[in-house]
Design a protein around this motif. Structure first.
Motif, PDB file in Angstrom:
ATOM      1  N   ALA A  83      28.572  51.690  38.059  1.00 15.58           N
ATOM      2  CA  ALA A  83      29.421  51.314  38.982  1.00 15.58           C
ATOM      3  C   ALA A  83      31.290  52.079  38.170  1.00 15.58           C
ATOM      4  N   THR A  84      31.694  52.721  38.819  1.00 13.10           N
ATOM      5  CA  THR A  84      33.651  52.736  37.873  1.00 13.10           C
ATOM      6  C   THR A  84      34.405  52.781  39.257  1.00 13.10           C
ATOM      7  N   LEU A  85      35.108  52.553  38.456  1.00 12.86           N
ATOM      8  CA  LEU A  85      36.338  51.941  39.363  1.00 12.86           C
ATOM      9  C   LEU A  85      37.379  52.883  38.523  1.00 12.86           C
ATOM     10  N   GLU A  86      38.309  53.593  39.180  1.00 11.86           N
ATOM     11  CA  GLU A  86      39.889  54.478  38.422  1.00 11.86           C
ATOM     12  C   GLU A  86      40.607  53.305  39.362  1.00 11.86           C
ATOM     13  N   LEU A  87      41.369  53.121  37.463  1.00 14.84           N
ATOM     14  CA  LEU A  87      43.025  52.105  38.437  1.00 14.84           C
ATOM     15  C   LEU A  87      44.039  52.633  38.632  1.00 14.84           C
ATOM     16  N   PRO A  88      44.697  53.045  39.836  1.00 17.46           N
ATOM     17  CA  PRO A  88      45.563  53.770  40.648  1.00 17.46           C
ATOM     18  C   PRO A  88      47.504  53.640  38.818  1.00 17.46           C
ATOM     19  N   SER A  89      46.970  52.560  38.107  1.00 19.12           N
ATOM     20  CA  SER A  89      48.419  52.978  37.178  1.00 19.12           C
ATOM     21  C   SER A  89      47.480  51.957  35.833  1.00 19.12           C
ATOM     22  N   GLN A  90      48.662  51.830  34.514  1.00 19.64           N
ATOM     23  CA  GLN A  90      48.356  51.450  33.553  1.00 19.64           C
ATOM     24  C   GLN A  90      48.652  50.007  33.813  1.00 19.64           C
ATOM     25  N   VAL A  91      47.158  49.282  33.507  1.00 16.98           N
ATOM     26  CA  VAL A  91      47.154  48.069  33.620  1.00 16.98           C
ATOM     27  C   VAL A  91      47.975  47.131  32.538  1.00 16.98           C
ATOM     28  N   GLU A  92      48.364  45.948  32.500  1.00 13.10           N
ATOM     29  CA  GLU A  92      48.905  45.470  31.006  1.00 13.10           C
ATOM     30  C   GLU A  92      48.918  43.849  30.597  1.00 13.10           C
ATOM     31  N   ASN A  93      49.033  43.509  32.305  1.00 13.58           N
ATOM     32  CA  ASN A  93      48.006  41.951  31.734  1.00 13.58           C
ATOM     33  C   ASN A  93      47.024  41.895  32.575  1.00 13.58           C
ATOM     34  N   ALA A  94      46.001  41.225  32.458  1.00 10.86           N
ATOM     35  CA  ALA A  94      44.490  40.802  32.542  1.00 10.86           C
ATOM     36  C   ALA A  94      44.488  40.391  34.014  1.00 10.86           C
ATOM     37  N   SER A  95      45.167  39.796  35.056  1.00  8.24           N
ATOM     38  CA  SER A  95      45.849  39.851  36.212  1.00  8.24           C
ATOM     39  C   SER A  95      45.300  40.501  37.478  1.00  8.24           C
ATOM     40  N   ALA A  96      46.251  41.811  36.806  1.00  4.68           N
ATOM     41  CA  ALA A  96      46.195  42.780  37.329  1.00  4.68           C
ATOM     42  C   ALA A  96      44.856  43.408  37.710  1.00  4.68           C
ATOM     43  N   LEU A  97      44.202  43.401  36.714  1.00  2.76           N
ATOM     44  CA  LEU A  97      42.712  43.120  37.238  1.00  2.76           C
ATOM     45  C   LEU A  97      42.014  43.500  37.626  1.00  2.76           C
ATOM     46  N   LEU A  98      42.143  41.914  37.850  1.00  5.33           N
ATOM     47  CA  LEU A  98      41.492  41.123  39.105  1.00  5.33           C
ATOM     48  C   LEU A  98      41.241  41.613  40.307  1.00  5.33           C
ATOM     49  N   PHE A  99      41.832  42.468  40.965  1.00  4.96           N
ATOM     50  CA  PHE A  99      41.930  43.079  42.401  1.00  4.96           C
ATOM     51  C   PHE A  99      40.243  43.827  42.077  1.00  4.96           C
ATOM     52  N   GLY A 100      39.999  45.114  41.092  1.00  8.89           N
ATOM     53  CA  GLY A 100      39.249  45.828  40.406  1.00  8.89           C
ATOM     54  C   GLY A 100      38.051  45.090  40.607  1.00  8.89           C
ATOM     55  N   ALA A 101      38.235  43.882  39.429  1.00  9.24           N
ATOM     56  CA  ALA A 101      37.135  43.661  39.181  1.00  9.24           C
ATOM     57  C   ALA A 101      36.296  42.570  40.687  1.00  9.24           C
ATOM     58  N   ARG A 102      37.015  42.215  41.408  1.00 12.86           N
ATOM     59  CA  ARG A 102      36.521  41.874  42.383  1.00 12.86           C
ATOM     60  C   ARG A 102      35.444  43.277  43.489  1.00 12.86           C
ATOM     61  N   ARG A 103      35.822  43.906  43.052  1.00  8.68           N
ATOM     62  CA  ARG A 103      35.058  45.414  43.891  1.00  8.68           C
ATOM     63  C   ARG A 103      33.619  44.813  43.613  1.00  8.68           C
ATOM     64  N   LEU A 104      34.670  45.279  41.987  1.00 12.36           N
ATOM     65  CA  LEU A 104      33.056  45.838  41.005  1.00 12.36           C
ATOM     66  C   LEU A 104      32.000  44.247  41.205  1.00 12.36           C
ATOM     67  N   LEU A 105      31.937  43.349  41.170  1.00 10.69           N
ATOM     68  CA  LEU A 105      31.772  41.863  41.315  1.00 10.69           C
ATOM     69  C   LEU A 105      30.750  42.162  42.611  1.00 10.69           C
ATOM     70  N   ALA A 106      31.808  42.706  43.769  1.00  6.54           N
ATOM     71  CA  ALA A 106      30.523  42.776  45.080  1.00  6.54           C
ATOM     72  C   ALA A 106      30.008  43.662  45.041  1.00  6.54           C
ATOM     73  N   GLN A 107      30.012  44.847  44.240  1.00  7.29           N
ATOM     74  CA  GLN A 107      29.445  45.991  44.760  1.00  7.29           C
ATOM     75  C   GLN A 107      28.319  45.792  44.094  1.00  7.29           C
ATOM     76  N   LEU A 108      27.907  44.481  42.805  1.00  7.14           N
ATOM     77  CA  LEU A 108      27.256  43.882  42.186  1.00  7.14           C
ATOM     78  C   LEU A 108      26.668  43.173  42.677  1.00  7.14           C
ATOM     79  N   GLN A 109      26.572  42.395  43.625  1.00  5.20           N
ATOM     80  CA  GLN A 109      25.927  41.446  44.720  1.00  5.20           C
ATOM     81  C   GLN A 109      24.840  41.906  45.790  1.00  5.20           C
TER      82      GLN A 109
END
Length: 190
Positions: free
Chosen positions: A161-187
């Motif tokens: 699965a891929t997820l297009e991020l809306p903007s450039q990510v500068e810290n790890a906490s900004a990745l959390l939203f996308g990671a949760r969506r991908l982990l839900a799909q994996l589950q």
């Protein structure tokens, strides 16, 4: 696909071929309880069983037609409704419960065919010539004289699965939203 590897989508139904896995789950009744307790339906759903999948589908179609007609006439009490018992023998099932006969129902009604037994009594060669070999094959499948052939659902070998991020990510906490969506799909995939 948690309960059996053989799952197919039919028009208006989900087919689970569980004959090979009922013993694993402690029998058919235990398997049905487990399916219903783990997957609480949002609406009232029905199920049916039969010697072949087409017999089970016919029983399911009849039961849903009966419950739909009962809900159309809510002012009539259950004791006042005149309902005849649902047929149990395949020869007595109405033709509208055989998916392959749906396109030919008006013509078959003019021929006097109202149930599976009437259709089965017609000469096979003439039936195939007039309505196509697929109707004869469906009858053979319904009566267990030919194996059921379904396009069984298959899961991909690898989760991707891929997820297009809306903007450039500068810290790890900004990745959390996308990671949760991908982990839900994996589950769901697991």
């Amino acid at each position: 696909m948690q309960f059996t590897p053989k799952v197919a989508l039919l028009p208006g139904a989900l087919l689970l071929e569980v004959s090979g896995s009922t013993r694993l789950w402690g029998g058919q009744a235990a398997l049905m309880r487990r399916i219903y307790t783990l997957n609480k339906p949002l609406t009232l759903i029905g199920y049916a069983q039969g010697a072949t999948s087409l017999i089970a589908f016919a029983r399911l179609t009849q039961a849903s037609t009966l419950s739909a007609s009962a809900s159309v006439q809510p002012d009539i009490s259950a004791s006042a409704r005149t309902t005849k018992p649902l047929p149990t023998a395949p020869d007595d099932f109405p033709l509208n419960t055989l998916l392959a006969a749906q396109a030919h129902l008006p013509t078959l009604a003019r021929l006097g065919c109202t149930c599976w037994g009437d259709l089965r009594a017609l000469p096979r060669a003439g039936l195939a010539r007039r309505f196509g070999q697929s109707l004869v094959d469906a009858l053979d499948q319904a009566y267990g004289q030919r194996p059921d052939i379904y396009p069984w659902l298959t899961l991909p070998e690898v989760f991707e699965a891929t997820l297009e991020l809306p903007s450039q990510v500068e810290n790890a906490s900004a990745l959390l939203f996308g990671a949760r969506r991908l982990l839900a799909q994996l589950q769901v995939w697991l």
